[in-house]
Enzyme design. Structure first.
Site, PDB file in Angstrom:
ATOM      1  N   SER A  34       0.834  -1.212   0.000  1.00  0.00           N
ATOM      2  CA  SER A  34       0.000   0.000   0.000  1.00  0.00           C
ATOM      3  C   SER A  34       0.868   1.262   0.000  1.00  0.00           C
ATOM      4  CB  SER A  34      -0.937   0.009   1.209  1.00  0.00           C
ATOM      5  OG  SER A  34      -0.186  -0.073   2.406  1.00  0.00           O
ATOM      6  N   ASN A  35       2.079   1.149   0.531  1.00  0.00           N
ATOM      7  CA  ASN A  35       2.964   2.325   0.505  1.00  0.00           C
ATOM      8  C   ASN A  35       4.392   1.915   0.122  1.00  0.00           C
ATOM      9  OD1 ASN A  35       3.280   5.125   0.779  1.00  0.00           O
ATOM     10  ND2 ASN A  35       4.162   4.895   2.818  1.00  0.00           N
ATOM     11  N   PHE A  81       6.485  -3.334  11.462  1.00  0.00           N
ATOM     12  CA  PHE A  81       6.541  -1.970  10.904  1.00  0.00           C
ATOM     13  C   PHE A  81       5.226  -1.567  10.253  1.00  0.00           C
ATOM     14  CE2 PHE A  81      11.069  -3.274  10.500  1.00  0.00           C
ATOM     15  CZ  PHE A  81      11.675  -2.213  11.148  1.00  0.00           C
ATOM     16  N   LYS A  85       1.232   5.993   7.994  1.00  0.00           N
ATOM     17  CA  LYS A  85       2.071   6.891   8.800  1.00  0.00           C
ATOM     18  C   LYS A  85       1.934   8.388   8.507  1.00  0.00           C
ATOM     19  CE  LYS A  85       6.050   6.829   5.746  1.00  0.00           C
ATOM     20  NZ  LYS A  85       7.479   6.818   5.588  1.00  0.00           N
ATOM     21  N   SER A 125       6.972   5.892  18.196  1.00  0.00           N
ATOM     22  CA  SER A 125       7.394   7.193  17.664  1.00  0.00           C
ATOM     23  C   SER A 125       7.576   8.201  18.784  1.00  0.00           C
ATOM     24  CB  SER A 125       6.309   7.677  16.698  1.00  0.00           C
ATOM     25  OG  SER A 125       6.492   9.028  16.411  1.00  0.00           O
ATOM     26  N   TYR A 150      -2.965   9.429  14.048  1.00  0.00           N
ATOM     27  CA  TYR A 150      -1.751   8.621  13.843  1.00  0.00           C
ATOM     28  C   TYR A 150      -0.981   8.486  15.163  1.00  0.00           C
ATOM     29  CZ  TYR A 150       3.070   7.455  12.860  1.00  0.00           C
ATOM     30  OH  TYR A 150       4.308   6.865  12.915  1.00  0.00           O
ATOM     31  N   LYS A 154      -0.043   5.077  17.920  1.00  0.00           N
ATOM     32  CA  LYS A 154       1.234   4.640  18.507  1.00  0.00           C
ATOM     33  C   LYS A 154       1.103   4.497  20.023  1.00  0.00           C
ATOM     34  CE  LYS A 154       3.266   4.129  14.690  1.00  0.00           C
ATOM     35  NZ  LYS A 154       3.500   2.774  14.213  1.00  0.00           N
ATOM     36  N   PHE A 179      12.877   8.854  16.530  1.00  0.00           N
ATOM     37  CA  PHE A 179      12.792  10.293  16.333  1.00  0.00           C
ATOM     38  C   PHE A 179      12.586  10.514  14.820  1.00  0.00           C
ATOM     39  CE2 PHE A 179      12.939  12.488  20.390  1.00  0.00           C
ATOM     40  CZ  PHE A 179      12.828  11.364  21.175  1.00  0.00           C
ATOM     41  N   ASN A 200       7.347  14.763   4.742  1.00  0.00           N
ATOM     42  CA  ASN A 200       8.524  14.953   5.587  1.00  0.00           C
ATOM     43  C   ASN A 200       9.539  15.876   4.917  1.00  0.00           C
ATOM     44  OD1 ASN A 200       7.399  13.236   7.453  1.00  0.00           O
ATOM     45  ND2 ASN A 200       8.434  11.431   6.639  1.00  0.00           N
ATOM     46  N   ARG A 232      14.564  19.098  15.349  1.00  0.00           N
ATOM     47  CA  ARG A 232      14.246  17.662  15.418  1.00  0.00           C
ATOM     48  C   ARG A 232      15.541  16.871  15.511  1.00  0.00           C
ATOM     49  NH1 ARG A 232      10.256  19.800  15.963  1.00  0.00           N
ATOM     50  NH2 ARG A 232       8.268  19.684  14.867  1.00  0.00           N
ATOM     51  N   GLY A 298       0.219  22.481  14.743  1.00  0.00           N
ATOM     52  CA  GLY A 298       0.536  21.133  15.229  1.00  0.00           C
ATOM     53  C   GLY A 298       2.029  20.824  15.332  1.00  0.00           C
TER      54      GLY A 298
HETATM   55  N1  LIG Z   1       9.371   7.148   8.900  1.00  0.00           N
HETATM   56  C1  LIG Z   1       9.212   7.816  10.038  1.00  0.00           C
HETATM   57  O1  LIG Z   1       9.543   9.005  10.123  1.00  0.00           O
HETATM   58  C2  LIG Z   1       8.653   7.124  11.256  1.00  0.00           C
HETATM   59  C3  LIG Z   1       8.779   7.734  12.519  1.00  0.00           C
HETATM   60  C4  LIG Z   1       8.255   7.098  13.640  1.00  0.00           C
HETATM   61  C5  LIG Z   1       7.608   5.866  13.509  1.00  0.00           C
HETATM   62  N2  LIG Z   1       7.483   5.312  12.264  1.00  0.00           N
HETATM   63  C6  LIG Z   1       6.784   4.021  12.149  1.00  0.00           C
HETATM   64  O2  LIG Z   1       7.693   3.079  11.606  1.00  0.00           O
HETATM   65  C7  LIG Z   1       6.989   2.142  10.796  1.00  0.00           C
HETATM   66  C8  LIG Z   1       7.636   2.077   9.430  1.00  0.00           C
HETATM   67  O3  LIG Z   1       7.657   3.369   8.864  1.00  0.00           O
HETATM   68  P1  LIG Z   1       8.167   3.625   7.378  1.00  0.00           P
HETATM   69  O4  LIG Z   1       8.620   5.031   7.317  1.00  0.00           O
HETATM   70  O5  LIG Z   1       9.079   2.539   6.966  1.00  0.00           O
HETATM   71  O6  LIG Z   1       6.780   3.522   6.611  1.00  0.00           O
HETATM   72  P2  LIG Z   1       6.458   2.900   5.176  1.00  0.00           P
HETATM   73  O7  LIG Z   1       5.104   3.369   4.793  1.00  0.00           O
HETATM   74  O8  LIG Z   1       7.581   3.151   4.236  1.00  0.00           O
HETATM   75  O9  LIG Z   1       6.421   1.332   5.499  1.00  0.00           O
HETATM   76  C9  LIG Z   1       5.270   0.685   6.001  1.00  0.00           C
HETATM   77  C10 LIG Z   1       5.032  -0.533   5.133  1.00  0.00           C
HETATM   78  O10 LIG Z   1       3.902  -1.254   5.650  1.00  0.00           O
HETATM   79  C11 LIG Z   1       3.087  -1.657   4.568  1.00  0.00           C
HETATM   80  N3  LIG Z   1       1.716  -1.801   5.105  1.00  0.00           N
HETATM   81  C12 LIG Z   1       0.912  -0.807   5.553  1.00  0.00           C
HETATM   82  N4  LIG Z   1      -0.266  -1.331   5.933  1.00  0.00           N
HETATM   83  C13 LIG Z   1      -0.213  -2.671   5.733  1.00  0.00           C
HETATM   84  C14 LIG Z   1      -1.124  -3.738   5.920  1.00  0.00           C
HETATM   85  N5  LIG Z   1      -2.364  -3.536   6.375  1.00  0.00           N
HETATM   86  N6  LIG Z   1      -0.719  -4.994   5.599  1.00  0.00           N
HETATM   87  C15 LIG Z   1       0.528  -5.222   5.120  1.00  0.00           C
HETATM   88  N7  LIG Z   1       1.425  -4.241   4.903  1.00  0.00           N
HETATM   89  C16 LIG Z   1       1.062  -2.977   5.219  1.00  0.00           C
HETATM   90  C17 LIG Z   1       3.249  -0.574   3.516  1.00  0.00           C
HETATM   91  O11 LIG Z   1       2.968  -1.038   2.210  1.00  0.00           O
HETATM   92  C18 LIG Z   1       4.722  -0.196   3.687  1.00  0.00           C
HETATM   93  O12 LIG Z   1       5.556  -0.955   2.836  1.00  0.00           O
HETATM   94  C19 LIG Z   1       5.532   2.586  10.792  1.00  0.00           C
HETATM   95  O13 LIG Z   1       4.854   1.868  11.790  1.00  0.00           O
HETATM   96  C20 LIG Z   1       5.618   4.046  11.166  1.00  0.00           C
HETATM   97  O14 LIG Z   1       4.452   4.497  11.768  1.00  0.00           O
HETATM   98  C21 LIG Z   1       8.007   5.899  11.154  1.00  0.00           C
END
Ligand SMILES: NC(=O)c1ccc[n+]([C@@H]2O[C@H](COP(=O)([O-])OP(=O)(O)OC[C@H]3O[C@@H](n4cnc5c(N)ncnc54)[C@H](O)[C@@H]3O)[C@@H](O)[C@H]2O)c1
Length: 339
Positions: A34-35, A81, A85, A125, A150, A154, A179, A200, A232, A298
């Protein structure tokens, strides 16, 4: 040793898969794309020479999640993960965020409990701290009311895991509060793939310099910080990925002190938006087109981590600098522009 990485084709997940494979783990990825993109799998193989098992599966489908775990009962650890997000989108579509970030967590935990070995690492997070009163932020700083659905997912996610650990001592969990992960793998084979307009700062900077966006808006230069812009703690994604491997090793070696631990993942240093831009211009040799605009609702003024707990108990600290991260992000953007 088999490890499940949900969301393993995403930004942080893919870098973690690489580090797990380097350490000899057999990795199974679940991702619904999805992402992310299936091409990320090729990037991982190009770096490590090993192809992880990949299941294209939506974790919101409980029956499929159950079926997956039945087939993989020898999993020794899960790094979760998968989540949505985008903070802004979560305000507009709260139920989508609660469904995707909470239901999927519950389904995975329900199956994890049935395994013989139930080690779990959760992507949390620094948003849980909101605008903390003291800098740097320690893990004992109070969790503040979330500013967005969001952020709330968390906080609720951590509570769900903590409650599960309380009644089931078999479940061993670590929540890692990131962070601001940035940058890309030094090989330039994997990196961040924002879909649509980046939310971002760093992808916005590199896309602006790469000619995809016209101009970067810096939201406010009248904050009570040395140069007036928000601060940050930007951490290289490879350092974040390595911390996951170390956290998993801590659980596998039963070195954890309690069955639900929390660690900050940051560098310990805050950088302002203008300092990040300076770093980008220094390492890339490009002049960035940006303008100062009004504050954005925010945004917290400042957030950077106290990393002592992770340094002491995980024996981990960041190795890469802001300049390393900005250079890798820029090279990654240039490689995307070539496609
Ligand atoms: N990137 C940041 O700045 C940041 C900061 C704090 C926390 N996080 C957390 O870290 C984790 C990873 O972040 P990221 O930046 O790699 O995000 P990302 O979107 O690149 O990776 C998340 C992955 O999960 C997959 N996904 C989402 N929903 C799904 C579902 N229902 N079933 C199967 N796959 C699914 C997406 O396709 C994606 O590949 C997330 O939980 C995010 O909330 C990220």
């Amino acid at each position: 040793m088999k490890v499940l990485v949900t969301g393993g084709l995403g930004f942080i997940g893919s870098h973690t898969v690489v580090e797990l494979q380097k350490e000899g783990y057999q990795v199974v990825i679940i991702d619904n794309l999805s992402n992310s993109s299936i091409e990320v799998l090729d990037g991982i193989v190009a770096i490590t020479g090993k192809k992880p098992i990949f299941e294209q599966l939506d974790l919101r489908d409980k029956t499929k999640v159950q079926g997956f775990f039945k087939q993989h009962q020898d999993i020794k650890g899960v790094i979760h993960f998968a989540a949505s997000k985008a903070v802004g989108e979560s305000v507009k579509k709260p139920l989508l965020y609660y469904e995707n970030n909470i239901n999927t967590l519950v389904y995975v935990l329900q199956e994890l409990e049935k395994l013989e070995i139930a080690n779990f690492i959760f992507s949390s997070s620094c948003t849980v701290y909101g605008q903390a009163e003291k800098m740097p932020i320690t893990e004992s700083a109070p969790v503040q009311k979330a500013e967005s659905p969001y952020g709330n997912t968390k906080q609720i996610g951590e509570e769900i895991i903590q409650d599960t650990c309380k009644i089931n001592p078999k479940v061993q969990a670590i929540a890692l509060r990131y962070f601001n992960p940035i940058g890309a793998h030094q090989s330039v084979k994997i990196g961040e793939l924002p879909i649509g307009v980046p939310q971002n700062l760093i992808p916005y900077i590199t896309q602006t310099a790469g000619g995809i966006r016209e101009q970067l808006s810096v939201f406010g230069d009248d904050y009570p910080t040395p140069d007036g812009t928000c601060i940050r703690d930007y951490i290289h994604v490879v350092d974040v990925a390595i911390a996951h491997v170390i956290a998993l090793q801590r659980l596998l070696a039963t070195k954890n002190e309690i069955n639900f631990e929390v660690f900050n993942l940051g560098t310990g240093t805050g950088s302002s938006v203008l300092e990040v831009i300076e770093s980008f211009e220094r390492v890339s040799g490009e002049k960035l087109n940006y303008k100062i605009v009004a504050r954005r609702e925010g945004d917290v003024i400042s957030a950077f981590a106290d990393t002592q707990k992770a340094n002491k108990y995980l024996g981990w600290k960041t190795e890469l600098t802001l300049d390393d991260a900005m250079l890798s992000a820029w090279k990654w953007q240039q490689s995307l522009n070539k496609d």
